[in-house]
Each structure stands twice: as C-alpha cells, then as structure tokens.
Design a protein around this motif. Structure first.
Motif, PDB file in Angstrom:
ATOM      1  N   TYR A  31      49.656  20.813  54.176  1.00 38.05           N
ATOM      2  CA  TYR A  31      48.294  20.755  54.694  1.00 38.05           C
ATOM      3  C   TYR A  31      47.387  21.345  53.629  1.00 38.05           C
ATOM      4  O   TYR A  31      47.795  22.219  52.869  1.00 38.05           O
ATOM      5  CB  TYR A  31      48.162  21.514  56.023  1.00 38.05           C
ATOM      6  CG  TYR A  31      48.213  23.018  55.896  1.00 38.05           C
ATOM      7  CD1 TYR A  31      47.039  23.770  55.873  1.00 38.05           C
ATOM      8  CD2 TYR A  31      49.431  23.693  55.798  1.00 38.05           C
ATOM      9  CE1 TYR A  31      47.080  25.153  55.748  1.00 38.05           C
ATOM     10  CE2 TYR A  31      49.475  25.071  55.684  1.00 38.05           C
ATOM     11  CZ  TYR A  31      48.308  25.792  55.658  1.00 38.05           C
ATOM     12  OH  TYR A  31      48.342  27.165  55.529  1.00 38.05           O
ATOM     13  N   GLU A  32      46.172  20.845  53.542  1.00 33.43           N
ATOM     14  CA  GLU A  32      45.294  21.253  52.446  1.00 33.43           C
ATOM     15  C   GLU A  32      44.798  22.677  52.652  1.00 33.43           C
ATOM     16  O   GLU A  32      44.092  22.980  53.613  1.00 33.43           O
ATOM     17  CB  GLU A  32      44.104  20.301  52.294  1.00 33.43           C
ATOM     18  CG  GLU A  32      43.285  20.620  51.061  1.00 33.43           C
ATOM     19  CD  GLU A  32      42.210  19.591  50.755  1.00 33.43           C
ATOM     20  OE1 GLU A  32      41.631  19.662  49.678  1.00 33.43           O
ATOM     21  OE2 GLU A  32      41.964  18.735  51.621  1.00 33.43           O
ATOM     22  N   SER A  33      45.181  23.539  51.744  1.00 35.50           N
ATOM     23  CA  SER A  33      44.741  24.925  51.774  1.00 35.50           C
ATOM     24  C   SER A  33      44.940  25.519  50.377  1.00 35.50           C
ATOM     25  O   SER A  33      45.953  26.161  50.101  1.00 35.50           O
ATOM     26  CB  SER A  33      45.533  25.733  52.817  1.00 35.50           C
ATOM     27  OG  SER A  33      45.057  27.071  52.868  1.00 35.50           O
ATOM     28  N   PRO A  34      43.979  25.281  49.483  1.00 37.05           N
ATOM     29  CA  PRO A  34      44.124  25.806  48.129  1.00 37.05           C
ATOM     30  C   PRO A  34      44.286  27.335  48.152  1.00 37.05           C
ATOM     31  O   PRO A  34      43.647  27.992  48.971  1.00 37.05           O
ATOM     32  CB  PRO A  34      42.797  25.434  47.460  1.00 37.05           C
ATOM     33  CG  PRO A  34      42.227  24.348  48.322  1.00 37.05           C
ATOM     34  CD  PRO A  34      42.702  24.618  49.701  1.00 37.05           C
ATOM     35  N   PRO A  35      45.123  27.911  47.302  1.00 36.88           N
ATOM     36  CA  PRO A  35      45.883  27.260  46.238  1.00 36.88           C
ATOM     37  C   PRO A  35      47.316  26.881  46.656  1.00 36.88           C
ATOM     38  O   PRO A  35      48.121  26.548  45.803  1.00 36.88           O
ATOM     39  CB  PRO A  35      45.927  28.345  45.167  1.00 36.88           C
ATOM     40  CG  PRO A  35      46.014  29.611  45.960  1.00 36.88           C
ATOM     41  CD  PRO A  35      45.178  29.386  47.200  1.00 36.88           C
ATOM     42  N   THR A  36      47.643  26.958  47.966  1.00 39.62           N
ATOM     43  CA  THR A  36      49.014  26.619  48.361  1.00 39.62           C
ATOM     44  C   THR A  36      49.290  25.133  48.189  1.00 39.62           C
ATOM     45  O   THR A  36      50.353  24.745  47.693  1.00 39.62           O
ATOM     46  CB  THR A  36      49.303  27.042  49.816  1.00 39.62           C
ATOM     47  OG1 THR A  36      48.294  26.498  50.673  1.00 39.62           O
ATOM     48  CG2 THR A  36      49.314  28.551  49.956  1.00 39.62           C
ATOM     49  N   ALA A  37      48.352  24.275  48.583  1.00 38.54           N
ATOM     50  CA  ALA A  37      48.496  22.834  48.389  1.00 38.54           C
ATOM     51  C   ALA A  37      47.123  22.183  48.490  1.00 38.54           C
ATOM     52  O   ALA A  37      46.350  22.499  49.394  1.00 38.54           O
ATOM     53  CB  ALA A  37      49.438  22.236  49.424  1.00 38.54           C
ATOM     54  N   SER A 164      38.647  20.318  58.566  1.00 39.53           N
ATOM     55  CA  SER A 164      38.411  19.901  57.181  1.00 39.53           C
ATOM     56  C   SER A 164      37.727  21.020  56.408  1.00 39.53           C
ATOM     57  O   SER A 164      36.632  21.469  56.764  1.00 39.53           O
ATOM     58  CB  SER A 164      37.537  18.644  57.144  1.00 39.53           C
ATOM     59  OG  SER A 164      37.045  18.416  55.841  1.00 39.53           O
ATOM     60  N   ASN A 165      38.359  21.444  55.320  1.00 42.42           N
ATOM     61  CA  ASN A 165      37.757  22.491  54.483  1.00 42.42           C
ATOM     62  C   ASN A 165      36.427  22.036  53.896  1.00 42.42           C
ATOM     63  O   ASN A 165      35.456  22.794  53.869  1.00 42.42           O
ATOM     64  CB  ASN A 165      38.710  22.846  53.335  1.00 42.42           C
ATOM     65  CG  ASN A 165      40.023  23.410  53.830  1.00 42.42           C
ATOM     66  OD1 ASN A 165      40.048  24.210  54.747  1.00 42.42           O
ATOM     67  ND2 ASN A 165      41.118  22.998  53.215  1.00 42.42           N
ATOM     68  N   GLU A 166      36.400  20.798  53.425  1.00 46.75           N
ATOM     69  CA  GLU A 166      35.180  20.306  52.786  1.00 46.75           C
ATOM     70  C   GLU A 166      34.029  20.215  53.776  1.00 46.75           C
ATOM     71  O   GLU A 166      32.883  20.569  53.458  1.00 46.75           O
ATOM     72  CB  GLU A 166      35.446  18.940  52.151  1.00 46.75           C
ATOM     73  CG  GLU A 166      34.293  18.438  51.306  1.00 46.75           C
ATOM     74  CD  GLU A 166      34.603  17.148  50.569  1.00 46.75           C
ATOM     75  OE1 GLU A 166      33.680  16.607  49.927  1.00 46.75           O
ATOM     76  OE2 GLU A 166      35.757  16.671  50.643  1.00 46.75           O
ATOM     77  N   ILE A 167      34.302  19.740  54.987  1.00 48.90           N
ATOM     78  CA  ILE A 167      33.252  19.653  56.005  1.00 48.90           C
ATOM     79  C   ILE A 167      32.731  21.041  56.353  1.00 48.90           C
ATOM     80  O   ILE A 167      31.519  21.255  56.486  1.00 48.90           O
ATOM     81  CB  ILE A 167      33.773  18.934  57.261  1.00 48.90           C
ATOM     82  CG1 ILE A 167      33.936  17.441  56.982  1.00 48.90           C
ATOM     83  CG2 ILE A 167      32.843  19.157  58.457  1.00 48.90           C
ATOM     84  CD1 ILE A 167      34.583  16.666  58.109  1.00 48.90           C
ATOM     85  N   ASN A 168      33.633  22.000  56.486  1.00 49.05           N
ATOM     86  CA  ASN A 168      33.208  23.362  56.823  1.00 49.05           C
ATOM     87  C   ASN A 168      32.345  23.977  55.720  1.00 49.05           C
ATOM     88  O   ASN A 168      31.353  24.656  56.002  1.00 49.05           O
ATOM     89  CB  ASN A 168      34.430  24.233  57.082  1.00 49.05           C
ATOM     90  CG  ASN A 168      35.072  23.935  58.423  1.00 49.05           C
ATOM     91  OD1 ASN A 168      34.397  23.514  59.364  1.00 49.05           O
ATOM     92  ND2 ASN A 168      36.371  24.142  58.526  1.00 49.05           N
ATOM     93  N   GLN A 190      37.577  26.530  46.812  1.00 48.24           N
ATOM     94  CA  GLN A 190      36.687  25.551  47.424  1.00 48.24           C
ATOM     95  C   GLN A 190      35.321  25.542  46.744  1.00 48.24           C
ATOM     96  O   GLN A 190      34.753  24.476  46.489  1.00 48.24           O
ATOM     97  CB  GLN A 190      36.519  25.852  48.911  1.00 48.24           C
ATOM     98  CG  GLN A 190      37.717  25.495  49.761  1.00 48.24           C
ATOM     99  CD  GLN A 190      37.929  23.998  49.839  1.00 48.24           C
ATOM    100  OE1 GLN A 190      38.802  23.445  49.172  1.00 48.24           O
ATOM    101  NE2 GLN A 190      37.134  23.324  50.640  1.00 48.24           N
ATOM    102  N   ARG A 191      34.798  26.716  46.441  1.00 50.86           N
ATOM    103  CA  ARG A 191      33.505  26.809  45.745  1.00 50.86           C
ATOM    104  C   ARG A 191      33.576  26.112  44.397  1.00 50.86           C
ATOM    105  O   ARG A 191      32.673  25.374  44.001  1.00 50.86           O
ATOM    106  CB  ARG A 191      33.102  28.263  45.541  1.00 50.86           C
ATOM    107  CG  ARG A 191      32.730  29.011  46.797  1.00 50.86           C
ATOM    108  CD  ARG A 191      32.470  30.478  46.474  1.00 50.86           C
ATOM    109  NE  ARG A 191      31.217  30.660  45.775  1.00 50.86           N
ATOM    110  CZ  ARG A 191      31.084  31.308  44.606  1.00 50.86           C
ATOM    111  NH1 ARG A 191      32.142  31.794  43.988  1.00 50.86           N
ATOM    112  NH2 ARG A 191      29.911  31.450  44.051  1.00 50.86           N
ATOM    113  N   ASP A 192      34.674  26.368  43.668  1.00 50.04           N
ATOM    114  CA  ASP A 192      34.815  25.791  42.331  1.00 50.04           C
ATOM    115  C   ASP A 192      35.033  24.282  42.395  1.00 50.04           C
ATOM    116  O   ASP A 192      34.412  23.516  41.655  1.00 50.04           O
ATOM    117  CB  ASP A 192      35.990  26.444  41.597  1.00 50.04           C
ATOM    118  CG  ASP A 192      35.745  27.919  41.303  1.00 50.04           C
ATOM    119  OD1 ASP A 192      34.584  28.365  41.413  1.00 50.04           O
ATOM    120  OD2 ASP A 192      36.716  28.626  40.971  1.00 50.04           O
ATOM    121  N   GLN A 193      35.919  23.854  43.292  1.00 54.16           N
ATOM    122  CA  GLN A 193      36.276  22.440  43.374  1.00 54.16           C
ATOM    123  C   GLN A 193      35.083  21.573  43.758  1.00 54.16           C
ATOM    124  O   GLN A 193      34.907  20.468  43.231  1.00 54.16           O
ATOM    125  CB  GLN A 193      37.410  22.248  44.375  1.00 54.16           C
ATOM    126  CG  GLN A 193      37.908  20.806  44.484  1.00 54.16           C
ATOM    127  CD  GLN A 193      38.993  20.649  45.533  1.00 54.16           C
ATOM    128  OE1 GLN A 193      39.064  21.408  46.496  1.00 54.16           O
ATOM    129  NE2 GLN A 193      39.860  19.657  45.341  1.00 54.16           N
TER     130      GLN A 193
END
Length: 253
Positions: A31-37, A164-168, A190-193
């Motif tokens: 599942y998407e959760s930087p930096p784990t995946a 969704s991380n991006e939506i949040n 998330q800020r950097d990406q």
C-alpha cells in the motif's frame, strides 16, 4: 499389466521433494506509504520492496507473489485477516491487527507529526491543543490508518474520508483543512514528491513515536514464519537492513 519401473518412482520422488523444498510463494501486496512503498515512474520502490527482494536473495525458499501490486491499506488489513495475504510490510501495531497478525521484525520508528500550510503561523505541541482546534477544522488523516484511530482515541475530530495520500495533501493545500496528520518520513516525502515544499511546513512537535514492522498472517505456517525471522535477523546482522533504510533517508538511533 502395470509396470514396476524404478526410474519412474525416482522421478516421482524428485518431484515431491521439489514441492517440499520450494514452497508456494508468499502472497502479498503493497500500500502506498512512502518511504515503505511508493510508485516512482512505473516502478514500485521503497524499503519494503527492497527488503522482500533481499529476503528472497538470502533465502531462495522464501519467494513472494504480488510485489508488483499496489492496493489500499484497508485491503491489506482485510486480506491479512481473511488469510488471502501471507505477508504485509510497513504496518504499525494495533490491538485489532494483533488479533490476526504476527509482528515479525521492526523496520524503523516513525514519529506522528502535523503538516500545515506555510502561511499558517500556528504552532502546537500537544494532542489536547490539536483536539481543541479540530472542533472547527477536522484533522485530515488517511482512512483506515493507525493515525486515524489514534487521534479518535484522544478526542480529535478527523476528516478520514480519503485513503489517498495525494488527495489528502491537496486538501490541505487548497484550504479544505488546517492540519494533515501522518508519519514524519511520509509527510516529508509527500511534500517533496508533489512539490509542496514552499506551500507547507511540518510542525516540530512529535505527538507519538511507534515502530513499523514486517507482518505475517496468523494463518501462515509457523515454519515459514521462522524462516522469515531467521532471514530478517541475518539482514540486520550483516548490515543489509541498515543500508536499505539509509537509501531512503531513514536513520535509526
């Protein structure tokens, strides 16, 4: 008349031995959760993909199926619980997860932090303050996450309508919430990406610290859990796990 053929028996025994020696791949997904995946370009990368690859390289009997799949956090928990996943990576310990999972090895420690917009001069240092302010502006948090349950336990009003991380992150940037609560490494990535460094800032206070783990379903055979434990311990001992952490900007004390 049936023929007794020793060479056929030998061939059959060899096939059975190969099934015994090489077990079916362990079922998993990220599942998407930087930096784990997380997805970079068209590839899934992060601590967990690198870790599972290192485990398979060290112990060829431990192979994984589903490493090219990204799914939701809620789906990972559901499939661990019903036994359709054998392994998950990057999960924090909760009482609910303990009922259907074994926590195999610690990956690293996260700190709970808050992201705000750059033009907001707020500075808070306690959950009590956050709970008070959340009455007017619910705290944005990922649905199904350990952060959502933690905040609710401490009387914080949350907006967990999206997983969704991006939506949040976009919600925060657009003013549809004042606070975004997540893990320190996650917020920074998330800020950097998504190029929000100039629009947002991470408050200095850490509201809680907890480890995240490599996790197995309780339906997985004890012998396979032991193999995973042995491989994980060897990767710790030989420095591989530390090199993976540092590759993704994680430095454990």
């Amino acid at each position: 008349m049936p023929c007794f053929c020793p060479h056929r028996l030998f061939l059959l025994s060899g096939i059975l031995l190969s099934f015994h020696t090489y077990a079916a791949p362990l079922r998993t997904a990220y599942y998407e959760s930087p930096p784990t995946a997380y997805i970079q370009g068209r590839q899934i990368t992060g601590v967990c993909p690198d870790l599972l690859q290192a485990i398979s390289k060290l112990e060829p009997q431990l192979q994984f199926r589903g490493q090219k799949q990204m799914t939701s956090l809620i789906a990972v928990d559901t499939r661990l619980q019903n036994g359709s996943y054998d392994v998950a990576c990057g999960l924090a310990r909760t009482p609910q997860r303990e009922s259907y999972s074994h926590f195999q090895g610690k990956l690293f420690t996260i700190e709970h932090k808050v992201l705000v917009r750059q033009d907001d001069n707020i500075n808070i240092s306690s959950l009590a303050e956050l709970a008070s302010l959340s009455a007017q502006s619910p705290v944005i948090v990922r649905r199904g996450s350990v952060f959502a349950s933690w905040l609710k336990q401490h009387g914080v009003t949350v907006d967990d309508s999206s997983d969704s991380n991006e939506i949040n992150l976009r919600k925060l940037a657009l003013g549809r919430g004042r606070f975004y609560y997540s893990a320190d490494y996650h917020l920074k990535h998330q800020r950097d990406q998504h190029h929000y460094q100039s629009q947002t800032r991470i408050l200095p206070a850490a509201f809680y610290s907890q480890p995240v783990f490599l996790v197995t379903a309780k339906t997985l055979a004890a012998s396979q859990r032991q193999q995973l434990d042995n491989a994980f311990e060897e990767l710790q001992r030989n420095g591989t796990l530390e090199r993976i952490r540092r590759k993704y900007g994680i430095y454990e004390n």
